[in-house]
Scaffold this active site. Structure first.
Site, PDB file in Angstrom:
ATOM      1  CB  SER A  81      26.123  47.012  99.878  1.00  0.00           C
ATOM      2  OG  SER A  81      25.172  46.079 100.360  1.00  0.00           O
ATOM      3  CB  THR A 120      34.001  47.858  97.247  1.00  0.00           C
ATOM      4  OG1 THR A 120      34.054  46.611  96.572  1.00  0.00           O
ATOM      5  CG2 THR A 120      33.464  48.894  96.269  1.00  0.00           C
ATOM      6  CG  ASP A 121      37.418  43.827  95.685  1.00  0.00           C
ATOM      7  OD1 ASP A 121      36.197  44.081  95.615  1.00  0.00           O
ATOM      8  OD2 ASP A 121      37.860  42.659  95.769  1.00  0.00           O
ATOM      9  CD  GLU A 122      31.702  44.553  93.362  1.00  0.00           C
ATOM     10  OE1 GLU A 122      31.018  45.142  92.520  1.00  0.00           O
ATOM     11  OE2 GLU A 122      31.273  43.628  94.059  1.00  0.00           O
ATOM     12  CE1 TYR A 144      28.331  48.891  96.389  1.00  0.00           C
ATOM     13  CE2 TYR A 144      29.676  47.283  95.203  1.00  0.00           C
ATOM     14  CZ  TYR A 144      29.390  48.001  96.361  1.00  0.00           C
ATOM     15  OH  TYR A 144      30.183  47.836  97.482  1.00  0.00           O
ATOM     16  CE  LYS A 148      31.393  51.842  98.452  1.00  0.00           C
ATOM     17  NZ  LYS A 148      30.872  52.221  99.804  1.00  0.00           N
TER      18      LYS A 148
HETATM   19  P1  NAD Z   1      24.695  46.379 103.876  1.00  0.00           P
HETATM   20  O1  NAD Z   1      23.865  46.538 102.656  1.00  0.00           O
HETATM   21  O2  NAD Z   1      24.592  45.133 104.683  1.00  0.00           O
HETATM   22  O3  NAD Z   1      24.386  47.589 104.892  1.00  0.00           O
HETATM   23  C1  NAD Z   1      24.249  48.905 104.477  1.00  0.00           C
HETATM   24  C2  NAD Z   1      23.646  49.713 105.622  1.00  0.00           C
HETATM   25  O4  NAD Z   1      23.580  51.092 105.218  1.00  0.00           O
HETATM   26  C3  NAD Z   1      22.224  49.297 105.998  1.00  0.00           C
HETATM   27  O5  NAD Z   1      22.088  49.203 107.395  1.00  0.00           O
HETATM   28  C4  NAD Z   1      21.363  50.409 105.453  1.00  0.00           C
HETATM   29  O6  NAD Z   1      20.162  50.622 106.196  1.00  0.00           O
HETATM   30  C5  NAD Z   1      22.311  51.609 105.566  1.00  0.00           C
HETATM   31  N1  NAD Z   1      21.977  52.688 104.637  1.00  0.00           N
HETATM   32  C6  NAD Z   1      21.731  52.586 103.301  1.00  0.00           C
HETATM   33  N2  NAD Z   1      21.437  53.801 102.793  1.00  0.00           N
HETATM   34  C7  NAD Z   1      21.526  54.687 103.820  1.00  0.00           C
HETATM   35  C8  NAD Z   1      21.356  56.088 103.920  1.00  0.00           C
HETATM   36  N3  NAD Z   1      21.021  56.847 102.853  1.00  0.00           N
HETATM   37  N4  NAD Z   1      21.536  56.674 105.131  1.00  0.00           N
HETATM   38  C9  NAD Z   1      21.859  55.932 106.217  1.00  0.00           C
HETATM   39  N5  NAD Z   1      22.013  54.589 106.185  1.00  0.00           N
HETATM   40  C10 NAD Z   1      21.846  53.976 104.996  1.00  0.00           C
HETATM   41  O7  NAD Z   1      26.182  46.659 103.411  1.00  0.00           O
HETATM   42  P2  NAD Z   1      27.548  45.939 103.824  1.00  0.00           P
HETATM   43  O8  NAD Z   1      27.711  44.716 103.018  1.00  0.00           O
HETATM   44  O9  NAD Z   1      27.608  45.874 105.297  1.00  0.00           O
HETATM   45  O10 NAD Z   1      28.593  47.010 103.277  1.00  0.00           O
HETATM   46  C11 NAD Z   1      28.997  48.106 104.084  1.00  0.00           C
HETATM   47  C12 NAD Z   1      29.997  48.948 103.314  1.00  0.00           C
HETATM   48  O11 NAD Z   1      31.133  48.148 102.971  1.00  0.00           O
HETATM   49  C13 NAD Z   1      29.457  49.494 101.981  1.00  0.00           C
HETATM   50  O12 NAD Z   1      29.932  50.798 101.823  1.00  0.00           O
HETATM   51  C14 NAD Z   1      30.048  48.561 100.933  1.00  0.00           C
HETATM   52  O13 NAD Z   1      30.220  49.234  99.721  1.00  0.00           O
HETATM   53  C15 NAD Z   1      31.373  48.191 101.564  1.00  0.00           C
HETATM   54  N6  NAD Z   1      31.939  46.885 101.203  1.00  0.00           N
HETATM   55  C16 NAD Z   1      31.163  45.739 101.287  1.00  0.00           C
HETATM   56  C17 NAD Z   1      31.751  44.513 101.009  1.00  0.00           C
HETATM   57  C18 NAD Z   1      30.964  43.221 101.111  1.00  0.00           C
HETATM   58  O14 NAD Z   1      31.476  42.176 100.733  1.00  0.00           O
HETATM   59  N7  NAD Z   1      29.746  43.232 101.631  1.00  0.00           N
HETATM   60  C19 NAD Z   1      33.102  44.428 100.619  1.00  0.00           C
HETATM   61  C20 NAD Z   1      33.852  45.620 100.526  1.00  0.00           C
HETATM   62  C21 NAD Z   1      33.253  46.822 100.837  1.00  0.00           C
HETATM   63  O1  DAU Z   2      34.234  42.699  96.239  1.00  0.00           O
HETATM   64  C1  DAU Z   2      33.534  43.428  97.201  1.00  0.00           C
HETATM   65  C2  DAU Z   2      32.061  43.413  96.886  1.00  0.00           C
HETATM   66  O2  DAU Z   2      31.599  42.086  97.152  1.00  0.00           O
HETATM   67  C3  DAU Z   2      31.259  44.432  97.680  1.00  0.00           C
HETATM   68  O3  DAU Z   2      31.659  45.720  97.308  1.00  0.00           O
HETATM   69  C4  DAU Z   2      29.754  44.267  97.442  1.00  0.00           C
HETATM   70  O4  DAU Z   2      29.039  45.140  98.297  1.00  0.00           O
HETATM   71  C5  DAU Z   2      29.374  42.844  97.739  1.00  0.00           C
HETATM   72  O5  DAU Z   2      28.006  42.655  97.434  1.00  0.00           O
HETATM   73  C6  DAU Z   2      30.228  41.854  96.936  1.00  0.00           C
HETATM   74  O6  DAU Z   2      29.917  41.927  95.521  1.00  0.00           O
HETATM   75  P1  DAU Z   2      29.769  40.603  94.609  1.00  0.00           P
HETATM   76  O7  DAU Z   2      28.913  40.932  93.473  1.00  0.00           O
HETATM   77  O8  DAU Z   2      31.088  39.979  94.347  1.00  0.00           O
HETATM   78  O9  DAU Z   2      29.009  39.665  95.690  1.00  0.00           O
HETATM   79  P2  DAU Z   2      27.751  38.685  95.554  1.00  0.00           P
HETATM   80  O10 DAU Z   2      27.629  37.979  96.870  1.00  0.00           O
HETATM   81  O11 DAU Z   2      26.552  39.370  95.021  1.00  0.00           O
HETATM   82  O12 DAU Z   2      28.257  37.641  94.463  1.00  0.00           O
HETATM   83  C7  DAU Z   2      29.441  36.897  94.632  1.00  0.00           C
HETATM   84  C8  DAU Z   2      29.664  36.079  93.370  1.00  0.00           C
HETATM   85  O13 DAU Z   2      28.650  35.068  93.284  1.00  0.00           O
HETATM   86  C9  DAU Z   2      29.539  36.867  92.086  1.00  0.00           C
HETATM   87  O14 DAU Z   2      30.466  36.351  91.133  1.00  0.00           O
HETATM   88  C10 DAU Z   2      28.116  36.622  91.614  1.00  0.00           C
HETATM   89  C11 DAU Z   2      27.870  35.212  92.095  1.00  0.00           C
HETATM   90  N1  DAU Z   2      26.470  34.887  92.482  1.00  0.00           N
HETATM   91  C12 DAU Z   2      25.857  35.731  93.365  1.00  0.00           C
HETATM   92  C13 DAU Z   2      24.573  35.455  93.781  1.00  0.00           C
HETATM   93  C14 DAU Z   2      23.864  36.381  94.761  1.00  0.00           C
HETATM   94  C15 DAU Z   2      25.849  33.747  92.003  1.00  0.00           C
HETATM   95  O15 DAU Z   2      26.450  32.979  91.227  1.00  0.00           O
HETATM   96  N2  DAU Z   2      24.587  33.476  92.442  1.00  0.00           N
HETATM   97  C16 DAU Z   2      23.909  34.290  93.301  1.00  0.00           C
HETATM   98  O16 DAU Z   2      22.740  33.997  93.639  1.00  0.00           O
END
Ligand code: NAD
Ligand code: DAU
Length: 341
Positions: A81, A120-122, A144, A148
């Site tokens: 992710s 994800t919105d990405e 990434y 997705k």
């Molecule tokens: P995360 O990285 O915290 O957790 C991912 C989990 O998936 C972990 O527990 C990892 O062990 C497990 N995993 C990875 N590969 C695997 C595999 N091959 N088989 C089984 N398990 C596996 O991720 P998150 O931030 O909780 O995101 C969860 C979902 O939501 C993802 O699909 C991500 O794309 C989506 N998403 C995340 C965000 C965000 O802001 N974090 C926003 C929108 C969507």
């Molecule tokens: O929009 C949804 C997505 O949000 C999810 O699909 C992804 O799994 C999740 O990781 C997140 O992606 P971003 O790249 O937006 O999140 P991140 O927390 O990595 O970064 C947020 C913003 O902050 C981005 O513009 C990059 C910036 N950043 C990030 C880190 C880690 C910094 O400036 N410094 C940093 O150290």
């Protein structure tokens, strides 16, 4: 219902599992997770003894992943992710996010069960003005996001070709408890507590739309129960902020909460080289899920961020273990040469 949740040891799905077990006294959850660096069973310590909860260490890329299990729906949260990691090495992203989703779609097809794909919105890429809606073209910019988007296309193809019952959700940036501190918000809080430099990519003016993880979980649950097969649902909370404003807000609130010198915390801000292919702005229009399914975000940003700071500042045991070992290796690799201090 009996739910098969993948990636349940990660940030969002662990919050989702807790939400389900607390909301529906008769639901059962099977959590399948391969426990990568991002998976942590401590995220579900408070529910691990529930008779309605089962954990199994399994990889979604394994074609036998669901053998011997019975369930009504698959909720696919499992993924690689983190954008920065996909820039360092895209291979695990293609493997888990594309091949893993394909594998689970095959399970859904053979078992004739509901499939909810958490995306994800990405996948929409960056937008200068206005908002993404569900019809916006997919223009992923990072490995990434491309992985997705590919998985979303596979879900669509299985609905069209095999007539499976499947929905896709596309949410904006989540924050809240149990988030791995490679992501911006927990990284800022933990670096502030530990007096480590806070890396701000580029000019700090990239904009993200932040939603509390529990609001996201409720939205996913609403789609599971009320969504229409074949539909995409955008999820966001109309809470856009440039990174630098967000970081300053968090530092100010952390200083107040812990009675620290605010100027000292602000001094940790360190502008570094920009992320490659860094999306400038994400902005989601969540009108469809609001109008058609009646979901709305409940948490204001001020309330959510204060609770989040409170959580990280009182759960040192949780992050203490995480920020040693693998995380420190990653942090040094990512920022070692980019930070001045
Ligand atoms: P995360 O990285 O915290 O957790 C991912 C989990 O998936 C972990 O527990 C990892 O062990 C497990 N995993 C990875 N590969 C695997 C595999 N091959 N088989 C089984 N398990 C596996 O991720 P998150 O931030 O909780 O995101 C969860 C979902 O939501 C993802 O699909 C991500 O794309 C989506 N998403 C995340 C965000 C965000 O802001 N974090 C926003 C929108 C969507
Ligand atoms: O929009 C949804 C997505 O949000 C999810 O699909 C992804 O799994 C999740 O990781 C997140 O992606 P971003 O790249 O937006 O999140 P991140 O927390 O990595 O970064 C947020 C913003 O902050 C981005 O513009 C990059 C910036 N950043 C990030 C880190 C880690 C910094 O400036 N410094 C940093 O150290």
């Amino acid at each position: 219902m009996k739910l098969l949740v993948t990636g349940g040891a990660g940030f969002i799905a662990s919050n989702y599992i807790r939400h389900v077990l607390h909301t529906y006294p008769d639901y059962q959850v099977i959590n399948l997770d391969s426990l990568t660096y991002a998976g942590n069973l401590e995220n579900l310590k408070d529910v691990e003894d529930s008779e309605r909860y089962t954990f199994m260490k399994r990889d979604i890329c394994d074609s036998h992943v669901a053998d011997g299990l019975e369930f009504d729906a698959i909720l696919n949260f499992a993924a690689e992710s983190h954008v920065d990691r996909s820039i360092l090495d895209a291979q695990p992203f293609l493997q888990t996010n594309i091949m893993g989703t394909y594998n689970l779609l095959e399970v859904a097809r053979k078992r004739n069960c509901t499939f909810l794909h958490v995306s994800t919105d990405e996948v929409y890429g960056s937008i200068e003005d206005g908002f993404f809606n569900e019809e916006s073209p997919l223009m992923p910019n990072s490995p990434y996001a491309a992985s997705k988007a590919s998985s979303d296309m596979l879900v669509r193809a299985y609905v069209e070709t095999h007539k499976i019952n499947a929905m896709i959700t596309r949410c904006s940036n989540n924050y809240g408890p149990y988030q791995f501190p490679e992501k911006l918000i927990p990284l800022v809080i933990l670096n502030a507590i530990n007096s480590r430099p806070i890396p701000v990519y580029g000019d700090g003016m990239n904009v993200r739309d932040w939603i509390h993880v529990v609001d996201h979980c409720k939205a996913v649950d609403t789609v599971l129960h009320k969504g229409t097969s074949g539909r995409v649902y955008n999820i966001g909370s109309r809470n856009e902020q440039p990174n630098i404003d967000l970081i300053k807000k968090i530092l100010s609130k952390t200083a107040e909460k812990l009675d620290l010198d605010e100027n000292k915390l602000m001094g940790l801000i360190n502008f570094v080289e920009d992320r490659k292919g860094h999306d400038r702005r994400y902005a989601i229009n969540p009108l469809m899920i609001e109008k058609d399914l009646g979901w709305k975000p409940e948490m204001t940003f001020d309330e959510g961020i204060e609770k989040t700071i409170e959580w990280y500042t009182t759960n040192n045991q949780w992050w203490g273990r995480i920020i040693s070992g693998e995380y420190i290796k990653y942090y040094n690799l990512q920022y070692g040469e980019r930070l001045d201090t």
